[in-house]
Design a protein around this motif. Structure first.
Motif, PDB file in Angstrom:
ATOM      1  N   LEU A   1       0.828  -1.210   0.000  1.00  0.00           N
ATOM      2  CA  LEU A   1       0.000   0.000   0.000  1.00  0.00           C
ATOM      3  C   LEU A   1       0.859   1.256   0.000  1.00  0.00           C
ATOM      4  O   LEU A   1       0.555   2.236  -0.692  1.00  0.00           O
ATOM      5  N   ALA A   2       1.932   1.231   0.773  1.00  0.00           N
ATOM      6  CA  ALA A   2       2.797   2.414   0.886  1.00  0.00           C
ATOM      7  C   ALA A   2       3.493   2.732  -0.429  1.00  0.00           C
ATOM      8  O   ALA A   2       3.797   3.900  -0.709  1.00  0.00           O
ATOM      9  N   GLU A   3       3.747   1.722  -1.222  1.00  0.00           N
ATOM     10  CA  GLU A   3       4.383   1.949  -2.522  1.00  0.00           C
ATOM     11  C   GLU A   3       3.460   2.723  -3.457  1.00  0.00           C
ATOM     12  O   GLU A   3       3.927   3.395  -4.379  1.00  0.00           O
ATOM     13  N   LYS A   4       2.161   2.657  -3.184  1.00  0.00           N
ATOM     14  CA  LYS A   4       1.192   3.354  -4.034  1.00  0.00           C
ATOM     15  C   LYS A   4       0.641   4.618  -3.391  1.00  0.00           C
ATOM     16  O   LYS A   4       0.079   5.467  -4.081  1.00  0.00           O
ATOM     17  N   ASN A   5       0.756   4.723  -2.076  1.00  0.00           N
ATOM     18  CA  ASN A   5       0.202   5.872  -1.352  1.00  0.00           C
ATOM     19  C   ASN A   5       1.301   6.497  -0.511  1.00  0.00           C
ATOM     20  O   ASN A   5       1.684   5.968   0.532  1.00  0.00           O
ATOM     21  N   GLU A   6       1.801   7.642  -0.949  1.00  0.00           N
ATOM     22  CA  GLU A   6       2.931   8.281  -0.274  1.00  0.00           C
ATOM     23  C   GLU A   6       2.564   8.861   1.083  1.00  0.00           C
ATOM     24  O   GLU A   6       3.435   9.256   1.856  1.00  0.00           O
ATOM     25  N   LYS A   7       1.276   8.879   1.426  1.00  0.00           N
ATOM     26  CA  LYS A   7       0.859   9.406   2.731  1.00  0.00           C
ATOM     27  C   LYS A   7       0.955   8.374   3.851  1.00  0.00           C
ATOM     28  O   LYS A   7       0.823   8.724   5.016  1.00  0.00           O
ATOM     29  N   ILE A   8       1.193   7.126   3.503  1.00  0.00           N
ATOM     30  CA  ILE A   8       1.190   6.061   4.516  1.00  0.00           C
ATOM     31  C   ILE A   8       2.482   6.075   5.310  1.00  0.00           C
ATOM     32  O   ILE A   8       3.589   6.148   4.766  1.00  0.00           O
ATOM     33  N   MET A   9       2.317   5.988   6.642  1.00  0.00           N
ATOM     34  CA  MET A   9       3.430   5.853   7.578  1.00  0.00           C
ATOM     35  C   MET A   9       3.148   4.645   8.481  1.00  0.00           C
ATOM     36  O   MET A   9       1.990   4.324   8.754  1.00  0.00           O
ATOM     37  N   GLY A  10       4.201   4.007   8.977  1.00  0.00           N
ATOM     38  CA  GLY A  10       4.066   2.891   9.911  1.00  0.00           C
ATOM     39  C   GLY A  10       4.754   3.216  11.224  1.00  0.00           C
ATOM     40  O   GLY A  10       5.886   3.710  11.233  1.00  0.00           O
ATOM     41  N   ILE A  11       4.063   2.954  12.332  1.00  0.00           N
ATOM     42  CA  ILE A  11       4.603   3.221  13.668  1.00  0.00           C
ATOM     43  C   ILE A  11       4.451   1.959  14.520  1.00  0.00           C
ATOM     44  O   ILE A  11       3.391   1.328  14.508  1.00  0.00           O
ATOM     45  N   THR A  12       5.489   1.603  15.268  1.00  0.00           N
ATOM     46  CA  THR A  12       5.364   0.511  16.227  1.00  0.00           C
ATOM     47  C   THR A  12       6.190   0.806  17.471  1.00  0.00           C
ATOM     48  O   THR A  12       7.263   1.400  17.373  1.00  0.00           O
TER      49      THR A  12
ATOM     50  N   HIS B   1      12.533   5.616   6.249  1.00  0.00           N
ATOM     51  CA  HIS B   1      12.074   6.954   6.638  1.00  0.00           C
ATOM     52  C   HIS B   1      10.566   7.012   6.842  1.00  0.00           C
ATOM     53  O   HIS B   1      10.043   8.032   7.299  1.00  0.00           O
ATOM     54  N   ARG B   2       9.860   5.919   6.533  1.00  0.00           N
ATOM     55  CA  ARG B   2       8.402   5.931   6.646  1.00  0.00           C
ATOM     56  C   ARG B   2       7.876   4.863   7.605  1.00  0.00           C
ATOM     57  O   ARG B   2       6.664   4.795   7.829  1.00  0.00           O
ATOM     58  N   ALA B   3       8.741   4.046   8.144  1.00  0.00           N
ATOM     59  CA  ALA B   3       8.349   3.037   9.136  1.00  0.00           C
ATOM     60  C   ALA B   3       9.248   3.216  10.346  1.00  0.00           C
ATOM     61  O   ALA B   3      10.469   3.088  10.246  1.00  0.00           O
ATOM     62  N   ILE B   4       8.654   3.502  11.503  1.00  0.00           N
ATOM     63  CA  ILE B   4       9.414   4.005  12.643  1.00  0.00           C
ATOM     64  C   ILE B   4       9.153   3.166  13.884  1.00  0.00           C
ATOM     65  O   ILE B   4       7.997   2.926  14.263  1.00  0.00           O
ATOM     66  N   ASP B   5      10.236   2.738  14.528  1.00  0.00           N
ATOM     67  CA  ASP B   5      10.172   2.090  15.832  1.00  0.00           C
ATOM     68  C   ASP B   5      10.442   3.161  16.884  1.00  0.00           C
ATOM     69  O   ASP B   5      11.524   3.759  16.907  1.00  0.00           O
ATOM     70  N   VAL B   6       9.467   3.417  17.763  1.00  0.00           N
ATOM     71  CA  VAL B   6       9.612   4.485  18.756  1.00  0.00           C
ATOM     72  C   VAL B   6      10.113   3.954  20.106  1.00  0.00           C
ATOM     73  O   VAL B   6      10.196   4.715  21.072  1.00  0.00           O
ATOM     74  N   GLY B   7      10.457   2.663  20.190  1.00  0.00           N
ATOM     75  CA  GLY B   7      10.852   2.093  21.472  1.00  0.00           C
ATOM     76  C   GLY B   7       9.632   1.710  22.296  1.00  0.00           C
ATOM     77  O   GLY B   7       8.486   1.852  21.865  1.00  0.00           O
TER      78      GLY B   7
ATOM     79  N   LEU C   1      -1.445  12.630   7.008  1.00  0.00           N
ATOM     80  CA  LEU C   1      -0.830  11.333   6.762  1.00  0.00           C
ATOM     81  C   LEU C   1      -1.760  10.205   7.199  1.00  0.00           C
ATOM     82  O   LEU C   1      -2.596  10.375   8.086  1.00  0.00           O
ATOM     83  N   LYS C   2      -1.620   9.065   6.573  1.00  0.00           N
ATOM     84  CA  LYS C   2      -2.375   7.870   6.908  1.00  0.00           C
ATOM     85  C   LYS C   2      -1.454   6.946   7.705  1.00  0.00           C
ATOM     86  O   LYS C   2      -0.585   6.283   7.152  1.00  0.00           O
ATOM     87  N   VAL C   3      -1.643   6.931   9.024  1.00  0.00           N
ATOM     88  CA  VAL C   3      -0.702   6.264   9.910  1.00  0.00           C
ATOM     89  C   VAL C   3      -1.252   4.920  10.363  1.00  0.00           C
ATOM     90  O   VAL C   3      -2.335   4.845  10.957  1.00  0.00           O
ATOM     91  N   PHE C   4      -0.485   3.872  10.078  1.00  0.00           N
ATOM     92  CA  PHE C   4      -0.779   2.546  10.618  1.00  0.00           C
ATOM     93  C   PHE C   4       0.008   2.391  11.908  1.00  0.00           C
ATOM     94  O   PHE C   4       1.227   2.254  11.894  1.00  0.00           O
ATOM     95  N   CYS C   5      -0.685   2.443  13.036  1.00  0.00           N
ATOM     96  CA  CYS C   5      -0.061   2.309  14.354  1.00  0.00           C
ATOM     97  C   CYS C   5      -0.228   0.862  14.798  1.00  0.00           C
ATOM     98  O   CYS C   5      -1.318   0.446  15.179  1.00  0.00           O
ATOM     99  N   ASN C   6       0.850   0.096  14.708  1.00  0.00           N
ATOM    100  CA  ASN C   6       0.780  -1.345  14.934  1.00  0.00           C
ATOM    101  C   ASN C   6       1.245  -1.676  16.352  1.00  0.00           C
ATOM    102  O   ASN C   6       2.414  -1.496  16.690  1.00  0.00           O
TER     103      ASN C   6
END
Length: 642
Positions: free
Chosen positions: A338-349, A367-373, A391-396
């Motif tokens: 999805l992220a390859e087609k939608n530049e607004k997608i971010m991933g957080i875990t 730069h678009r998938a982030i581990d916050v600890g 942004l469209k954020v997937f918070c996993n």
């Protein structure tokens, strides 16, 4: 199978036995304990690398402290296997994480040596401080020790506790076990700070000078209060490039020292035990110490499953046919797609990139998938902040860990109607990790929150479709997508994604007399039960509801008007969950159908395999079939032909 322990370890059934071992032989105890953990875990499974890293610390703590009177609190508890073995559980250690056996974590009801039940991170300092304050209030000379890893230190709760400990004037010790790892490598500024303080030549040279001046701690004289005060002043006076964070919080700081030098640990702890007030000992260890492969790849060997201890081969089940993927891997590959087609997608875990499979996107798009600890609260509000900017954020986040950020979901996401996408991994029962990790409550605690959408896929394709729908501009509310631990049901799962209508379920089959309304993966249990019931001339209808909020009211009216008996099935608590939502709908609309709600019962469910726990909780295929037969007991049962 009982695995033999080494000569010294075999004679240790309690810390009192350990104290009889001459100090010069403690290194042999450590070697035998480490080998015993390797032997048992390789055959029976469990967490692995974390306990290997604290073998010396476990031995030293029980050698120096008067446990269980003195109280040890192990943060998270992945690393507590050595502690369990030394405290009377050696011969039952082969039952670790098995149904009816030892818990994989410290557990108060299991042993008096387990001072506090743990499983989630960053709770140890608060708990140990509470114990220390209680001891002071009661006039007891009881010591409290919190053992916390540098990964757990990233959570706000740890800082809250240290901030209080610095002014509470209690006799407690915090041991910072610094190995640069939680499950995945640690991230953030604290990791950099600890690396700096560990490797700074100026810091360590000056620290050594102070220790020598005060009697060559830890191998010299015991400390008096006056000597401790002078040591405190000396350390605070150290000149470093940065001020000491822990000293700034009014915690006496000692270290860093080698956490694998058992003699130095025993001497240091013996001296610190006699220094009053709140203090912190910084030790440096290697996760997986003593098993080369675990030292090299600590994430892989956090909990590897069964393996050959000689070759290091991790045993995998072999199948003749293609097998379904894990739901987490479907998430990981789909978010990247999805992220390859939608530049607004971010991933957080929060610290679970490999466990959630967000590491797939992190590798391709760092730069678009982030581990916050380990910082679930921060992960949620960070996602909310990003969402305000379109942004469209997937918070996993694991379902069980999502509980830690409930306030942020309400205050920072739902009230502001921000379309954060919460992907809740490990929803429902999780198996061997047990009650601290079961994702039992998310449906119930999300359902009362306004503006929330709660969904759950029955299979991999529905998960992909839900993720696709969630990232569309038309989805303007926060959405929860919950899915279980483990495999799905579709070996051929990479199918084109389609938009799903929010709040719409689907009818899978018509039936007679009874309708089964399922939510999420347990719909597959229901489908299996329906196949089995054909032999009894019972033909339940089946509805895959997909959404617990909003409910598909049109589908519910149809089911309730056509079928007098209704069974709901979910892998969440029966109180306040999907079945409760159906009961509320029935009450509001005047329906009097017979209703049976199947799911996780209103009690703490212990550990075991998923099959064992689904059976125990009464919502596997057999239990669903039994429920149908019970509701239809007036129907004459046809005996299946042999």
């Amino acid at each position: 199978m009982q695995i033999p322990a080494g000569t010294l370890l075999q004679a240790i059934n309690s810390p009192d036995d350990l104290k009889k071992v001459p100090k010069e032989n403690l290194h042999q105890v450590c070697d035998e304990l480490r080998q015993y953990i390797i032997d048992v875990v390789s055959v029976h499974g469990g967490h692995f690398a974390a306990s290997l890293g604290v073998v010396e610390l476990s031995v030293a703590l029980h050698y120096v402290y008067n446990t269980p009177y003195d109280q040890l609190v192990w943060d998270v508890g992945h690393q507590a296997y050595g502690h369990k073995i030394l405290t009377g559980r050696r011969d039952s250690f082969n039952t670790n994480r098995k149904y009816g056996g030892l818990s994989g974590f410290p557990k108060r009801s299991e042993s008096e040596y387990d001072a506090f039940g743990v499983g989630h991170s960053s709770t140890s300092i608060s708990a140990a401080l509470g114990m220390a304050m209680a001891a002071k209030y009661k006039g007891e000379d009881r010591k409290s020790v919190a053992i916390i890893g540098d990964g757990s230190m990233t959570a706000g709760m740890a800082f809250e506790a240290m901030n209080h400990a610095g002014v509470a004037d209690t006799d407690m010790l915090i041991i910072l076990n610094d190995n640069c790892m939680s499950i995945d490598p640690n991230v953030g500024a604290l990791k950099e700070y600890l690396t700096d303080i560990t490797t700074s030549q100026t810091y360590n040279r000056f620290r050594d000078d102070v220790w020598k001046l005060m009697g060559k701690l830890p191998v010299g004289k015991r400390f008096t209060r006056d000597m401790a005060s002078k040591l405190e002043a000396g350390i605070k006076g150290m000149v470093t490039k940065r001020s000491n964070l822990f000293e700034a919080l009014n915690l006496r700081y000692f270290g860093p020292i080698d956490g694998h030098n058992i003699t130095k640990l025993v001497d240091t702890l013996s001296d610190l035990r006699n220094i009053p007030g709140p203090k912190l000992l910084h030790i440096v260890t290697v996760k997986g110490k003593g098993y080369a492969l675990a030292e090299k790849d600590q994430t892989k060997w956090h909990a590897p499953g069964l393996f050959d201890k000689i070759t290091g081969e991790i045993y995998k089940k072999k199948f003749d046919l293609p097998q379904p993927p894990k739901y987490q891997d479907v998430f990981g590959h789909t978010i990247l797609e999805l992220a390859e087609k939608n530049e607004k997608i971010m991933g957080i875990t929060p610290a679970m990139p490999s466990g959630s499979s967000l590491n797939i996107m992190m590798k391709a798009m760092p730069h678009r998938a982030i581990d916050v600890g380990i910082a679930e609260q921060h992960a949620v509000t960070l996602s909310a902040g990003m969402a305000t900017q379109g942004l469209k954020v997937f918070c996993n986040i694991y379902s069980s860990f999502m509980q830690r950020a409930f306030d942020q979901v309400v205050h920072d996401v739902a009230i502001q109607k921000l379309p954060v996408i919460f992907c809740l991994d490990r929803a429902g029962l999780v198996g061997e990790d047990g009650p601290t990790h079961h994702g039992a409550y998310d449906i119930a605690y999300f359902r009362p929150i306004p503006n929330m959408i709660i969904s759950s896929p029955m299979n991999e394709q529905e998960l992909r479709n839900l993720m696709y729908t969630a990232q569309l501009e038309s989805t303007t509310f926060p959405i929860v997508i919950r899915y279980p631990r483990g495999e799905g049901v579709m070996p051929e799962w990479r199918k084109p994604m389609e938009e799903m209508q929010i709040g719409k379920g689907r009818k899978l089959r018509d039936g007679k007399d009874v309708a089964i309304l399922s939510f999420g993966h347990p719909g597959n249990f229901a489908a299996a039960a329906i196949r089995d019931l054909r032999a009894y001339n019972l033909q339940p209808a089946h509805y895959d509801m997909r959404f617990a909020k909003p409910l598909d009211e049109e589908l519910l009216h149809e089911a309730l008007n056509r079928y007098g008996k209704i069974i709901t099935v979910e892998d969440g608590t029966v109180l306040g969950g999907f079945g409760s939502a159906v009961a509320e709908f029935m009450a509001l609309n005047g329906y009097k159908n017979d209703l049976k709600i199947l799911g996780i019962p209103d009690r703490i469910v212990e550990h075991g395999t998923l099959k064992e726990l689904h059976r125990e909780c009464g919502y596997d295929a057999q239990a669903i079939a039994d429920a149908v037969r019970e509701m239809m007991k007036e129907v004459k049962v046809k005996v299946p032909a042999l």
